[in-house]
Design a protein around this motif. Structure first.
Motif, mmCIF file in Angstrom:
data_model
loop_
_atom_site.group_PDB
_atom_site.id
_atom_site.type_symbol
_atom_site.label_atom_id
_atom_site.label_comp_id
_atom_site.label_asym_id
_atom_site.label_seq_id
_atom_site.Cartn_x
_atom_site.Cartn_y
_atom_site.Cartn_z
ATOM 1 N N VAL A 1 8.167 0.843 -6.638
ATOM 2 C CA VAL A 1 6.654 1.629 -6.444
ATOM 3 C C VAL A 1 5.810 0.440 -6.362
ATOM 4 O O VAL A 1 5.959 -0.582 -7.088
ATOM 5 C CB VAL A 1 6.344 2.290 -7.690
ATOM 6 C CG1 VAL A 1 5.054 2.966 -7.467
ATOM 7 C CG2 VAL A 1 7.474 3.537 -7.633
ATOM 8 N N LEU A 2 5.001 0.383 -5.345
ATOM 9 C CA LEU A 2 4.280 -1.029 -5.144
ATOM 10 C C LEU A 2 2.844 -0.374 -4.934
ATOM 11 O O LEU A 2 2.586 0.660 -4.470
ATOM 12 C CB LEU A 2 4.638 -1.588 -3.843
ATOM 13 C CG LEU A 2 6.016 -2.256 -3.569
ATOM 14 C CD1 LEU A 2 6.487 -2.658 -2.400
ATOM 15 C CD2 LEU A 2 6.227 -3.352 -4.636
ATOM 16 N N SER A 3 2.082 -1.292 -5.229
ATOM 17 C CA SER A 3 0.417 -0.708 -5.069
ATOM 18 C C SER A 3 -0.049 -1.827 -4.046
ATOM 19 O O SER A 3 0.181 -2.937 -3.943
ATOM 20 C CB SER A 3 -0.472 -1.393 -6.296
ATOM 21 O OG SER A 3 -0.014 -0.450 -7.384
ATOM 22 N N ARG A 4 -0.916 -1.375 -3.145
ATOM 23 C CA ARG A 4 -1.486 -2.112 -1.756
ATOM 24 C C ARG A 4 -2.772 -1.862 -1.828
ATOM 25 O O ARG A 4 -3.389 -0.492 -2.066
ATOM 26 C CB ARG A 4 -0.788 -1.636 -0.539
ATOM 27 C CG ARG A 4 0.822 -2.194 -0.718
ATOM 28 C CD ARG A 4 1.160 -3.638 -0.378
ATOM 29 N NE ARG A 4 0.791 -4.221 -1.507
ATOM 30 C CZ ARG A 4 0.427 -5.492 -1.711
ATOM 31 N NH1 ARG A 4 0.809 -6.336 -0.660
ATOM 32 N NH2 ARG A 4 0.390 -6.201 -2.836
ATOM 33 N N LYS A 5 -3.776 -2.787 -1.395
ATOM 34 C CA LYS A 5 -4.850 -2.628 -1.037
ATOM 35 C C LYS A 5 -5.315 -2.232 0.399
ATOM 36 O O LYS A 5 -4.310 -2.691 1.050
ATOM 37 C CB LYS A 5 -5.829 -3.734 -1.738
ATOM 38 C CG LYS A 5 -5.911 -3.777 -3.235
ATOM 39 C CD LYS A 5 -6.644 -4.935 -3.701
ATOM 40 C CE LYS A 5 -6.514 -5.061 -5.169
ATOM 41 N NZ LYS A 5 -7.223 -6.269 -5.612
ATOM 42 N N LEU A 6 -6.408 -1.946 0.772
ATOM 43 C CA LEU A 6 -6.806 -2.018 2.140
ATOM 44 C C LEU A 6 -6.222 -3.096 2.960
ATOM 45 O O LEU A 6 -6.799 -4.281 2.588
ATOM 46 C CB LEU A 6 -8.301 -1.673 2.576
ATOM 47 C CG LEU A 6 -8.782 -1.316 3.735
ATOM 48 C CD1 LEU A 6 -8.112 0.024 4.347
ATOM 49 C CD2 LEU A 6 -10.293 -1.172 3.789
ATOM 50 N N ASN A 7 -5.534 -3.125 4.224
ATOM 51 C CA ASN A 7 -5.054 -3.965 5.088
ATOM 52 C C ASN A 7 -4.134 -4.797 4.469
ATOM 53 O O ASN A 7 -3.712 -5.987 5.040
ATOM 54 C CB ASN A 7 -6.154 -5.084 5.268
ATOM 55 C CG ASN A 7 -7.474 -4.076 6.106
ATOM 56 O OD1 ASN A 7 -7.155 -3.554 6.977
ATOM 57 N ND2 ASN A 7 -8.703 -4.428 6.132
ATOM 58 N N GLU A 8 -3.609 -4.441 3.341
ATOM 59 C CA GLU A 8 -2.223 -5.138 2.807
ATOM 60 C C GLU A 8 -1.119 -4.245 3.280
ATOM 61 O O GLU A 8 -1.166 -3.260 3.339
ATOM 62 C CB GLU A 8 -2.473 -5.222 1.201
ATOM 63 C CG GLU A 8 -3.406 -6.078 0.882
ATOM 64 C CD GLU A 8 -3.481 -6.230 -0.900
ATOM 65 O OE1 GLU A 8 -3.954 -7.220 -1.384
ATOM 66 O OE2 GLU A 8 -2.828 -5.284 -1.334
ATOM 67 N N SER A 9 -0.098 -5.154 3.251
ATOM 68 C CA SER A 9 1.183 -4.449 3.913
ATOM 69 C C SER A 9 2.464 -4.800 3.031
ATOM 70 O O SER A 9 2.311 -5.570 2.146
ATOM 71 C CB SER A 9 1.541 -4.996 5.185
ATOM 72 O OG SER A 9 1.887 -6.213 5.417
#
Length: 84
Positions: free
Chosen positions: A3-11
């Motif tokens: 499970v990963l958390s990503r913000k806008l424009n992150e990949s």
């Protein structure tokens, strides 16, 4: 499950050649862009569980090296192919 958390424009990169990018966040919905080689099959989860193959659904796109943009589940256009 990872499970990963990503913000806008992150990949995230999977297996060195598959990129999953957060394109848009709108309330409880997110829009993902998936870039993968044409040899990689990309299916929406509900189609994979139903045992359908690409092309069986009117709006399903076969995997390719272009981005797939996934719209909210409530809309009939669930996957829209974007030009790379």
């Amino acid at each position: 499950m990872l499970v990963l958390s990503r913000k806008l424009n992150e990949s995230i990169i999977v297996n060195g050649d598959i990129r999953v990018e957060v394109l848009q966040i709108k309330g409880k919905q997110i829009r993902l862009g998936i870039t993968a080689p044409s040899s990689v099959k990309v299916l929406r989860g509900e189609l994979a569980q139903a045992g359908k193959e690409p092309g069986e659904s009117r709006r399903e796109s076969e995997c390719c090296s272009r981005k797939l943009e996934f719209a909210p589940r409530e809309t009939p256009a669930a996957a829209t192919l974007l030009s790379a």
